[in-house]
Design a protein around this motif. Structure first.
Motif, mmCIF file in Angstrom:
data_model
loop_
_atom_site.group_PDB
_atom_site.id
_atom_site.type_symbol
_atom_site.label_atom_id
_atom_site.label_comp_id
_atom_site.label_asym_id
_atom_site.label_seq_id
_atom_site.Cartn_x
_atom_site.Cartn_y
_atom_site.Cartn_z
ATOM 1 N N TYR A 1 0.853 -1.233 0.028
ATOM 2 C CA TYR A 1 -0.069 -0.030 -0.025
ATOM 3 C C TYR A 1 0.989 1.404 0.174
ATOM 4 O O TYR A 1 0.499 2.216 -0.862
ATOM 5 C CB TYR A 1 -0.910 -0.159 1.301
ATOM 6 N N LEU A 2 2.066 1.124 0.890
ATOM 7 C CA LEU A 2 2.782 2.387 1.050
ATOM 8 C C LEU A 2 3.664 2.623 -0.333
ATOM 9 O O LEU A 2 3.803 3.766 -0.705
ATOM 10 C CB LEU A 2 3.589 2.277 2.058
ATOM 11 N N LEU A 3 4.248 1.625 -1.068
ATOM 12 C CA LEU A 3 4.787 1.923 -2.350
ATOM 13 C C LEU A 3 3.981 1.942 -3.510
ATOM 14 O O LEU A 3 4.370 2.773 -4.318
ATOM 15 C CB LEU A 3 5.648 0.491 -2.550
ATOM 16 N N ARG A 4 2.957 1.203 -3.533
ATOM 17 C CA ARG A 4 2.056 1.251 -4.860
ATOM 18 C C ARG A 4 0.849 1.887 -4.600
ATOM 19 O O ARG A 4 0.030 2.052 -5.823
ATOM 20 C CB ARG A 4 2.104 -0.012 -5.346
ATOM 21 N N GLY A 5 0.167 2.063 -3.367
ATOM 22 C CA GLY A 5 -1.248 2.786 -3.262
ATOM 23 C C GLY A 5 -2.116 1.437 -3.576
ATOM 24 O O GLY A 5 -3.464 1.890 -3.626
ATOM 25 N N THR A 6 -1.582 0.448 -3.595
ATOM 26 C CA THR A 6 -2.445 -0.725 -3.690
ATOM 27 C C THR A 6 -3.230 -1.259 -2.557
ATOM 28 O O THR A 6 -2.770 -1.609 -1.621
ATOM 29 C CB THR A 6 -1.815 -2.090 -4.299
ATOM 30 N N ILE A 7 -4.586 -1.403 -2.409
ATOM 31 C CA ILE A 7 -5.228 -1.805 -1.177
ATOM 32 C C ILE A 7 -5.350 -3.429 -1.567
ATOM 33 O O ILE A 7 -5.972 -3.896 -2.371
ATOM 34 C CB ILE A 7 -6.724 -1.228 -1.440
ATOM 35 N N PRO A 8 -4.830 -4.030 -0.439
ATOM 36 C CA PRO A 8 -5.071 -5.417 -0.436
ATOM 37 C C PRO A 8 -6.528 -6.236 -0.809
ATOM 38 O O PRO A 8 -7.198 -5.590 -0.317
ATOM 39 C CB PRO A 8 -4.239 -6.112 0.744
ATOM 40 N N SER A 9 -6.435 -7.418 -1.129
ATOM 41 C CA SER A 9 -8.000 -7.819 -1.509
ATOM 42 C C SER A 9 -8.458 -8.204 -0.172
ATOM 43 O O SER A 9 -7.908 -8.154 0.811
ATOM 44 C CB SER A 9 -7.576 -9.030 -2.424
ATOM 45 N N ARG A 10 -9.836 -8.503 -0.369
ATOM 46 C CA ARG A 10 -10.652 -9.069 0.910
ATOM 47 C C ARG A 10 -9.843 -10.128 1.504
ATOM 48 O O ARG A 10 -10.089 -10.181 2.719
ATOM 49 C CB ARG A 10 -12.172 -9.157 0.535
ATOM 50 N N SER A 11 -9.375 -11.222 0.589
ATOM 51 C CA SER A 11 -9.076 -12.342 0.911
ATOM 52 C C SER A 11 -7.787 -12.088 1.803
ATOM 53 O O SER A 11 -7.342 -12.866 2.697
ATOM 54 C CB SER A 11 -8.805 -13.274 -0.150
#
Length: 293
Positions: free
Chosen positions: A120-130
């Motif tokens: 999240y910090l590097l790419r702004g990607t929010i991890p999936s629900r799983s």
């Protein structure tokens, strides 16, 4: 560089390679336990990098050669190498204090949590629900392990294992940047060579005479080839396909293998509470394996 979305078949291959790497990882603690008496965890971690890096350098040289048309991402390479060194320093020390089974579970169990945060910090990607589901399950399992009075655990060992997990996630996150233009084997060869050079002064501090015995030599070769070169090569192949958080959660197969070896080969105690903690973490891995994207 934005990676193309992998197909269902590619995701399945990514899961397979990641799990295969995790199984190879799971042998490291047991191999260290069979090393001669008097071997130091720091020396083992250093030689693991030296042997693993040398094996991969030879593999790349004779198989395909290094890619020369694109420059190495220096920041990602340095940070990933630092993560590997942090992992080596803390992981083997934690195993001495907590035992192979529990120490491996804590170190690798913390990896997906740290990986999701780093992603999240590097790419702004929010991890999936799983990932969130698996993380909650892993936390519950780690709590069970940490409060188990029958297991060989102390707080210093737990903290070391958590630090090792953070270093592991730091390596994995930055490795995906490198893998955009390099093969997993090239990346492992360079990172482990750098890591081995960085840690080599440790070999002048400790008594390493045990390495020159037959048992010591075999232990170092096995941990360098199986537990390092093969493990990281397979795992990096999976990380080149899967999201970071999913790949690290699948890496939880490692403590299951380590636990099996620790109990069956080393005679370590596995109480009902420890078994429950490991099973809960395993259930989190199943969640990711069913939905790795």
């Amino acid at each position: 560089m934005q990676r193309a979305l992998p197909s269902s078949r590619q995701l399945t291959a990514g899961v397979f390679y990641t799990l295969l790497g995790a199984v190879c990882f799971g042998t490291t603690g047991t191999i260290q336990a069979f090393a001669p008496e008097g071997c130091q965890p720091m020396a083992v971690g250093t030689m693991r990098l030296v042997v693993g890096g040398l094996v991969m350098l030879l593999w790349v040289h004779f198989r395909s050669g290094f890619t020369h048309h694109v420059p190495w991402p220096k920041k990602a390479t340095f940070t990933a190498a630092a993560g590997i060194v942090i992992f080596q320093i803390l992981f083997f020390q934690s195993l001495v204090r907590t035992g192979v089974a529990v120490g491996t579970v804590i170190a690798i169990g913390f990896g997906p949590m740290a990986g999701g945060i780093i992603e999240y910090l590097l790419r702004g990607t929010i991890p999936s629900r799983s990932w969130f589901t698996a993380t909650v399950l892993a936390l519950c399992g780690l709590v069970l392990l940490s409060i188990d009075d029958t297991a060989t655990v102390d707080m210093t060992g737990i903290i070391m294992a958590l630090g090792a997990g953070a270093g592991y996630a730091l390596y994995a996150a930055n490795s995906q940047t490198i893998l955009a233009d390099r093969s997993p084997q090239e990346m492992i060869a360079i990172l482990f060579t750098f890591g081995g050079i960085a840690m080599s002064p440790i070999l002048f501090v400790y008594d390493i005479s045990w390495m020159f015995t037959m048992r010591g030599f075999i232990s170092i070769v096995l941990i360098g080839v199986i537990g390092t070169a093969m493990a990281y090569s397979f795992f990096a192949t999976g990380l080149a396909i899967l999201p970071l958080s999913s790949g690290l959660t699948l890496g939880l197969a490692e403590p299951l293998v380590a636990t099996l070896f620790g109990i069956l080969l080393l005679g370590e105690v596995c109480s009902f509470q420890t078994a429950m903690g490991i099973c809960i973490i395993f259930s989190g891995m199943i969640v990711i394996a069913r939905n790795p994207s």
